[in-house]
Motif scaffolding. Structure first.
Motif, PDB file in Angstrom:
ATOM      1  N   GLY A  54       0.802  -1.215   0.000  1.00  0.00           N
ATOM      2  CA  GLY A  54       0.000   0.000   0.000  1.00  0.00           C
ATOM      3  C   GLY A  54       0.837   1.268   0.000  1.00  0.00           C
ATOM      4  O   GLY A  54       0.303   2.372  -0.032  1.00  0.00           O
ATOM      5  N   GLU A  55       2.153   1.125   0.024  1.00  0.00           N
ATOM      6  CA  GLU A  55       3.054   2.281   0.032  1.00  0.00           C
ATOM      7  C   GLU A  55       2.988   2.997  -1.313  1.00  0.00           C
ATOM      8  O   GLU A  55       3.017   2.363  -2.363  1.00  0.00           O
ATOM      9  N   VAL A  56       2.881   4.334  -1.269  1.00  0.00           N
ATOM     10  CA  VAL A  56       2.804   5.140  -2.486  1.00  0.00           C
ATOM     11  C   VAL A  56       4.122   5.872  -2.684  1.00  0.00           C
ATOM     12  O   VAL A  56       4.654   6.473  -1.745  1.00  0.00           O
ATOM     13  N   GLN A  57       4.642   5.798  -3.916  1.00  0.00           N
ATOM     14  CA  GLN A  57       5.906   6.466  -4.248  1.00  0.00           C
ATOM     15  C   GLN A  57       5.717   7.252  -5.542  1.00  0.00           C
ATOM     16  O   GLN A  57       4.938   6.865  -6.411  1.00  0.00           O
ATOM     17  N   HIS A  58       6.458   8.331  -5.681  1.00  0.00           N
ATOM     18  CA  HIS A  58       6.394   9.150  -6.887  1.00  0.00           C
ATOM     19  C   HIS A  58       7.172   8.489  -8.016  1.00  0.00           C
ATOM     20  O   HIS A  58       8.253   7.927  -7.802  1.00  0.00           O
TER      21      HIS A  58
END
Length: 102
Positions: A54-58
């Motif tokens: 669920g981790e969001v990264q650019h």
């Protein structure tokens, strides 16, 4: 020639909406951290969510700095990361709920 200490293979969906990265570590590297793997084919202006964490990264960070993956212990360790582009829902604050393109 030195053998490669880690392998990573990336597959990107047409348009960069999804990507799957396969990591393989033939033997443990005690006391040494592996370098991040720079990804390709993603939208640098988009954000990507790891399906398992669920981790969001650019996208710009994934393209420029790379993706660091924690590997399981033991010989022939492997891991798979599935990234999906996140699209902001209209009318929500930037930190609010997001919709996932499937």
């Amino acid at each position: 020639m030195r053998p490669r200490s880690r392998w990573a293979f990336q597959h990107v969906a047409v348009g960069g909406a999804e990507s799957v990265v396969f990591f393989w570590l033939p033997a443990p590297r005690f006391g040494r951290e592996t370098a991040p793997v720079r990804l390709r084919g993603l939208d640098p202006a988009a954000r990507y969510r790891g399906e398992a964490t669920g981790e969001v990264q650019h996208g710009a960070v994934l393209l420029g700095h790379g993706l660091r993956q924690q590997m399981p212990s033991g010989d022939c360790a492997s891991a798979v990361v599935h990234l999906v582009r996140v699209v902001q829902a209209v009318g929500f604050h930037q930190r609010g709920p997001a919709l996932v393109i499937r």
